[in-house]
Design an enzyme around this catalytic site. Structure first.
Site: not given
Ligand code: FE
Lengths: 242, 199
Positions: A108, A162, A147, A160, A157
């Site tokens: 991110y 959000h 990740y 995905h 995770r």
């Molecule tokens: Fe996330």
């Protein structure tokens, strides 16, 4: 006046449980007391309105919006599209849909993300759009990477995106996540598994949509979203509460 | 057999996660230049009618630690109790604000106008209040609560009067700390747990 009709009560059993020891952060962040349940009032039934003039031309194109069109992000090009409906099956038009995601490597662009996968200089990771009169929306983006995250010793995770959706009343406000068909990490994820109803988990998994893909360009995933509905009745003459 | 009800089921919530800022207030996350400015920077613009107030607080977890990653949204009417779009509503009040707990201290600040009382559907007035929605890592479905004010007459408020344990109603009342200044702390769990709403 339908804009201020009462909201259908939220069916809490279709949502994740607030307290789940497998998702460790929830242990100290979940209320222990029961929620106070009441019929909605004006403040839940109204909400902010955002016009299409809010949007820039690249707002729903995460491949290009960080560089304002100068250079594309790295990754598998995908199109995500769908409709926003309410529980009565009606389209939710003109509602703001915001998305955020990791880059193709699972990193991110956030001051607090320290995962050692590299940043992509051409990828910011946020986008937004407003549904059209039929509740339809779409984004272009790259497929986000899976990740690892600090929870149990080896939790990952699944891929995905959000999603944040407004609706027409503040009581409809919803944040969720879209997963990708066939990702084996979905079943292993403690955050996914805060939802105890398998059928409800499936509703967050977007199917591959080859018919809306474009050869030599992008593949598509379809993701429909349902918000709380409003009760339809002419019988509204009973006193509130007691 | 019966006719089908044809009611759809709401999409399930998932946690906003630690990086919610990227999507909702990207500048806070360090993502610059995608939008001209973050959405919901202020619920009022210059010249809004009524008393301008500042509400400060923190969101505490069950151990008493202030969350550094919480994001909040507020929604409210203007000083006369009118929401945007209603006849006569103050055009300087958008009513919507997004704000985050400070990365270092966990404290948040909401600067707005004090809202007016709002009618109930079947008569009567609710005491002035602001709706607050809280999301963060570890919160699996956004938490809703309300901010009322210590220096208003809250005695007839329908919602506050529905809280059986009267001391718990105090968790929804902002304390006056100075001229135009209030304190509103949120406790997610345990002693002094905030009353959260399902409305
Ligand atoms: Fe996330």
């Amino acid at each position: 006046m339908s804009e201020t009709a009462p909201l259908m009560p939220r069916r809490r059993e279709v949502h994740p449980v607030p307290y789940d020891p497998d998702y460790k952060t929830s242990v100290v962040r979940s209320p222990k007391q029961a929620l106070l349940s009441l019929e909605s009032t004006l403040i839940e039934e109204t909400g902010p309105v955002f016009g299409h003039d809010l949007l820039g031309p690249l707002d729903n194109n995460l491949i290009y919006n960080f560089t304002q069109g100068a250079a594309p992000a790295v990754g598998e090009r995908i199109r995500v599209h769908g409709r926003v409906l309410d529980e009565t099956g009606r389209a939710v038009p003109n509602t703001l849909v915001e998305v955020w995601q990791a880059n193709a490597g699972g990193r991110y662009r956030h001051v607090k993300d320290t995962y050692f996968a590299p940043l992509d200089p051409n990828f910011g990771g946020c986008g937004r759009t407003i549904t059209d009169e039929n509740g339809y929306y779409e984004f272009m983006t790259i497929r986000p990477g899976a990740y690892p995250w600090p929870n149990r010793a080896n939790d990952w995770r699944p891929m995905h995106i959000h999603f944040s959706i407004f609706g027409s009343g503040f009581g409809q406000r919803l944040i969720s996540q879209m997963y990708f068909q066939g990702d084996p990490l979905i079943d292993l994820c403690p955050i996914v598994n805060t939802i105890k109803d398998r059928g409800q988990i499936d509703r967050l998994v977007a199917p591959l949509d080859m018919q809306n893909s474009r050869g030599m360009d992008y593949i598509a995933y379809k993701f429909d979203i349902v918000l709380r509905g409003r009760r339809q009745t002419m019988f509204e003459n009973k006193p509130e509460g007691m | 057999m019966t006719q089908p009800l044809d009611i759809l089921t709401e999409t399930p919530s998932q946690t906003a996660g630690p990086y919610v800022h990227i999507g909702c207030i990207p500048t806070f996350a360090g993502v610059e230049g995608v939008y001209p400015e973050d959405l919901g920077l202020s619920p009022i613009s210059d010249g809004a009618r009524g008393e301008v107030i500042t509400i400060r607080g923190s969101v505490y977890d069950g151990t008493g630690w202030a969350l550094r990653d919480a994001m909040m949204e507020s929604w409210q009417p203007d000083a006369a109790g009118l929401f945007p779009g209603q006849d006569g509503a103050d055009p300087k009040v958008s009513g919507f604000c997004r704000f985050a707990a400070d990365k270092d201290s966990g404290e948040f600040t909401l600067r707005t106008v004090k809202p007016g009382p709002v009618p109930l559907r079947h008569g009567g007035l609710q005491a002035p209040h602001i709706a607050l929605w809280i999301v963060a890592r570890g919160i699996n479905i956004g938490l809703s609560t309300r901010i009322y004010f210590e220096d208003e007459d809250n005695s007839g408020d329908m919602l506050l009067n529905r809280i059986e344990q009267r001391p718990r109603a105090d968790t929804l009342i902002a304390r006056k700390t100075g001229e135009g200044e209030y304190r509103f702390d949120i406790r997610l769990q345990g002693e002094g747990e905030t009353v959260f709403l399902d409305m």
